[in-house]
Design a protein around this motif. Structure first.
Motif, PDB file in Angstrom:
ATOM      1  N   GLY A   1       4.660   5.058   4.617  1.00  0.00           N
ATOM      2  CA  GLY A   1       4.865   4.444   3.307  1.00  0.00           C
ATOM      3  C   GLY A   1       4.956   5.406   2.143  1.00  0.00           C
ATOM      4  O   GLY A   1       5.258   4.997   1.028  1.00  0.00           O
ATOM      5  N   SER A   2       4.684   6.674   2.389  1.00  0.00           N
ATOM      6  CA  SER A   2       4.703   7.645   1.290  1.00  0.00           C
ATOM      7  C   SER A   2       5.770   8.703   1.525  1.00  0.00           C
ATOM      8  O   SER A   2       5.967   9.147   2.658  1.00  0.00           O
ATOM      9  CB  SER A   2       3.336   8.345   1.185  1.00  0.00           C
ATOM     10  N   THR A   3       6.437   9.092   0.447  1.00  0.00           N
ATOM     11  CA  THR A   3       7.381  10.212   0.530  1.00  0.00           C
ATOM     12  C   THR A   3       6.894  11.378  -0.348  1.00  0.00           C
ATOM     13  O   THR A   3       7.629  12.327  -0.595  1.00  0.00           O
ATOM     14  CB  THR A   3       8.791   9.782   0.044  1.00  0.00           C
ATOM     15  N   ARG A   4       5.687  11.284  -0.822  1.00  0.00           N
ATOM     16  CA  ARG A   4       5.140  12.275  -1.750  1.00  0.00           C
ATOM     17  C   ARG A   4       4.993  13.640  -1.074  1.00  0.00           C
ATOM     18  O   ARG A   4       4.591  13.732   0.079  1.00  0.00           O
ATOM     19  CB  ARG A   4       3.757  11.792  -2.228  1.00  0.00           C
ATOM     20  N   GLU A   5       5.340  14.711  -1.804  1.00  0.00           N
ATOM     21  CA  GLU A   5       5.127  16.054  -1.276  1.00  0.00           C
ATOM     22  C   GLU A   5       3.622  16.269  -1.094  1.00  0.00           C
ATOM     23  O   GLU A   5       2.846  15.923  -1.991  1.00  0.00           O
ATOM     24  CB  GLU A   5       5.688  17.086  -2.258  1.00  0.00           C
TER      25      GLU A   5
ATOM     26  N   SER B   1      -3.981   1.017   5.900  1.00  0.00           N
ATOM     27  CA  SER B   1      -3.926   1.308   4.467  1.00  0.00           C
ATOM     28  C   SER B   1      -4.977   2.348   4.093  1.00  0.00           C
ATOM     29  O   SER B   1      -5.979   2.520   4.796  1.00  0.00           O
ATOM     30  CB  SER B   1      -4.129   0.032   3.659  1.00  0.00           C
ATOM     31  N   TYR B   2      -4.727   3.009   2.976  1.00  0.00           N
ATOM     32  CA  TYR B   2      -5.665   4.045   2.537  1.00  0.00           C
ATOM     33  C   TYR B   2      -5.525   4.264   1.042  1.00  0.00           C
ATOM     34  O   TYR B   2      -4.515   3.921   0.425  1.00  0.00           O
ATOM     35  CB  TYR B   2      -5.445   5.350   3.315  1.00  0.00           C
ATOM     36  N   GLY B   3      -6.593   4.823   0.477  1.00  0.00           N
ATOM     37  CA  GLY B   3      -6.590   5.075  -0.961  1.00  0.00           C
ATOM     38  C   GLY B   3      -7.983   5.475  -1.393  1.00  0.00           C
ATOM     39  O   GLY B   3      -8.732   6.077  -0.612  1.00  0.00           O
ATOM     40  N   GLY B   4      -8.335   5.105  -2.613  1.00  0.00           N
ATOM     41  CA  GLY B   4      -9.664   5.396  -3.136  1.00  0.00           C
ATOM     42  C   GLY B   4     -10.628   4.294  -2.743  1.00  0.00           C
ATOM     43  O   GLY B   4     -10.726   3.922  -1.573  1.00  0.00           O
ATOM     44  N   ILE B   5     -11.276   3.720  -3.740  1.00  0.00           N
ATOM     45  CA  ILE B   5     -12.355   2.766  -3.491  1.00  0.00           C
ATOM     46  C   ILE B   5     -11.872   1.495  -2.791  1.00  0.00           C
ATOM     47  O   ILE B   5     -12.613   0.850  -2.049  1.00  0.00           O
ATOM     48  CB  ILE B   5     -13.085   2.433  -4.834  1.00  0.00           C
TER      49      ILE B   5
ATOM     50  N   GLU C   1      -2.329   3.272  -1.534  1.00  0.00           N
ATOM     51  CA  GLU C   1      -2.305   2.448  -2.745  1.00  0.00           C
ATOM     52  C   GLU C   1      -1.888   3.333  -3.910  1.00  0.00           C
ATOM     53  O   GLU C   1      -2.483   4.388  -4.136  1.00  0.00           O
ATOM     54  CB  GLU C   1      -3.684   1.842  -3.001  1.00  0.00           C
ATOM     55  N   TYR C   2      -0.857   2.915  -4.628  1.00  0.00           N
ATOM     56  CA  TYR C   2      -0.420   3.587  -5.848  1.00  0.00           C
ATOM     57  C   TYR C   2      -0.543   2.569  -6.991  1.00  0.00           C
ATOM     58  O   TYR C   2       0.168   1.546  -6.981  1.00  0.00           O
ATOM     59  CB  TYR C   2       1.050   4.019  -5.743  1.00  0.00           C
ATOM     60  N   ASN C   3      -1.399   2.841  -7.935  1.00  0.00           N
ATOM     61  CA  ASN C   3      -1.547   1.951  -9.103  1.00  0.00           C
ATOM     62  C   ASN C   3      -1.665   0.475  -8.706  1.00  0.00           C
ATOM     63  O   ASN C   3      -0.896  -0.373  -9.147  1.00  0.00           O
ATOM     64  CB  ASN C   3      -0.390   2.181 -10.090  1.00  0.00           C
ATOM     65  N   HIS C   4      -2.614   0.226  -7.828  1.00  0.00           N
ATOM     66  CA  HIS C   4      -2.949  -1.122  -7.356  1.00  0.00           C
ATOM     67  C   HIS C   4      -1.813  -1.810  -6.598  1.00  0.00           C
ATOM     68  O   HIS C   4      -1.797  -3.033  -6.464  1.00  0.00           O
ATOM     69  CB  HIS C   4      -3.429  -2.011  -8.507  1.00  0.00           C
TER      70      HIS C   4
HETATM   71  C1  FMN Z   1       0.739   7.699  -8.245  1.00  0.00           C
HETATM   72  C2  FMN Z   1      -0.582   7.455  -7.562  1.00  0.00           C
HETATM   73  C3  FMN Z   1      -1.305   6.330  -7.886  1.00  0.00           C
HETATM   74  C4  FMN Z   1      -2.512   6.056  -7.230  1.00  0.00           C
HETATM   75  N1  FMN Z   1      -3.169   4.903  -7.517  1.00  0.00           N
HETATM   76  C5  FMN Z   1      -4.263   4.559  -6.791  1.00  0.00           C
HETATM   77  C6  FMN Z   1      -4.882   3.289  -6.979  1.00  0.00           C
HETATM   78  O1  FMN Z   1      -4.484   2.483  -7.785  1.00  0.00           O
HETATM   79  N2  FMN Z   1      -5.954   2.987  -6.222  1.00  0.00           N
HETATM   80  C7  FMN Z   1      -6.466   3.858  -5.292  1.00  0.00           C
HETATM   81  O2  FMN Z   1      -7.434   3.524  -4.615  1.00  0.00           O
HETATM   82  N3  FMN Z   1      -5.892   5.075  -5.072  1.00  0.00           N
HETATM   83  C8  FMN Z   1      -4.801   5.434  -5.800  1.00  0.00           C
HETATM   84  N4  FMN Z   1      -4.195   6.650  -5.592  1.00  0.00           N
HETATM   85  C9  FMN Z   1      -4.763   7.541  -4.581  1.00  0.00           C
HETATM   86  C10 FMN Z   1      -3.902   7.495  -3.317  1.00  0.00           C
HETATM   87  O3  FMN Z   1      -4.028   6.264  -2.641  1.00  0.00           O
HETATM   88  C11 FMN Z   1      -4.261   8.643  -2.372  1.00  0.00           C
HETATM   89  O4  FMN Z   1      -4.092   9.855  -3.094  1.00  0.00           O
HETATM   90  C12 FMN Z   1      -3.385   8.691  -1.139  1.00  0.00           C
HETATM   91  O5  FMN Z   1      -3.719   9.817  -0.394  1.00  0.00           O
HETATM   92  C13 FMN Z   1      -1.899   8.755  -1.471  1.00  0.00           C
HETATM   93  O6  FMN Z   1      -1.151   8.715  -0.293  1.00  0.00           O
HETATM   94  P1  FMN Z   1      -0.190   9.924   0.131  1.00  0.00           P
HETATM   95  O7  FMN Z   1      -1.018  11.176   0.045  1.00  0.00           O
HETATM   96  O8  FMN Z   1       0.215   9.653   1.556  1.00  0.00           O
HETATM   97  O9  FMN Z   1       0.966   9.925  -0.816  1.00  0.00           O
HETATM   98  C14 FMN Z   1      -3.016   6.963  -6.255  1.00  0.00           C
HETATM   99  C15 FMN Z   1      -2.280   8.122  -5.978  1.00  0.00           C
HETATM  100  C16 FMN Z   1      -1.078   8.359  -6.608  1.00  0.00           C
HETATM  101  C17 FMN Z   1      -0.288   9.607  -6.254  1.00  0.00           C
END
Ligand code: FMN
Length: 191
Positions: free
Chosen positions: A12-16, A109-113, A80-83
């Motif tokens: 789901g991510s294309t981020r460097e 899925s993965y992200g922060g909290i 998760e990017y910006n919810h």
């Molecule tokens: C643009 C952006 C927005 C993000 N927004 C959230 C968010 O809303 N909630 C959260 O839990 N994590 C957020 N994160 C953290 C990402 O979920 C976490 O860095 C994840 O590793 C990103 O995936 P990727 O490394 O495969 O691109 C955000 C990261 C990025 C780059």
């Protein structure tokens, strides 16, 4: 046992510098242990997806649609990017239509909290519109950057491994059932 199902694992991510590669390698390692499925990876970073319409005559979209068509089920890896979920993933999803129909979709899925769960809830709405079936259980990594060691192995893997295998078993049930149903009654007649 029925024929193995084919699972397409979608990044789901294309981020460097994305963590998605680490997650994809872990999922691939777990799927490799199963004898009831085969799998392949779909990476939007390696496909030229210019926009979001299935009718665009574009090599990237053609390749994507072939890959989706061959799959009986999908595992979507979403940060998760910006919810929500990343725009690159939405482009990928919107580039096809019939190829999704009647097929089950599971999420890692993965992200922060939130562990990316807000992205998953939104994706469930998107896949309902495409007549796909999202399975109930998913795998979720809170503060994902703390969960994997430098060599890409999962720290404390038991809970995530059990969750993934449960989710894949649900995916397998739906994929086997819907593959058989597609053969006897074309879904386009009711879509
Ligand atoms: C643009 C952006 C927005 C993000 N927004 C959230 C968010 O809303 N909630 C959260 O839990 N994590 C957020 N994160 C953290 C990402 O979920 C976490 O860095 C994840 O590793 C990103 O995936 P990727 O490394 O495969 O691109 C955000 C990261 C990025 C780059």
């Amino acid at each position: 046992m029925s024929d193995p199902i084919h699972v397409a694992v979608i990044l789901g991510s294309t981020r460097e510098g994305r963590l998605c590669d680490t997650l994809a390698a872990w999922v691939a390692g777990e799927l490799d242990k199963r004898h009831d499925l085969t799998f392949s990876l779909i990476d939007p970073a390696s496909l030229d997806l210019p926009g979001c319409h299935e009718n665009q005559a574009n090599e990237g979209i053609r390749r994507l649609r072939d890959q989706l068509d061959r799959a009986d089920a999908f595992v979507v890896l979403t940060p998760e990017y910006n919810h929500s979920f990343p725009a690159a993933l939405k482009f990928l999803i919107d580039s096809s239509y019939a190829e999704w129909q009647t097929k089950p979709v599971g999420f890692v899925s993965y992200g922060g909290i939130s562990g990316g769960l807000r992205a998953v809830e939104q994706l469930r709405q998107v896949f309902a519109e495409l007549h796909a079936v999202t399975v109930r259980d998913s795998v979720s990594f809170i503060n994902v950057w703390e969960q994997f060691a430098d060599d890409g192995s999962l720290i404390g893997p038991d809970r995530a491994v059990a969750a993934l295998q449960r989710m894949v078993s649900q995916l397998h049930w739906w994929a086997t059932a819907t593959r058989a149903a597609r053969k006897t009654a074309p879904y386009r007649e009711v879509a």
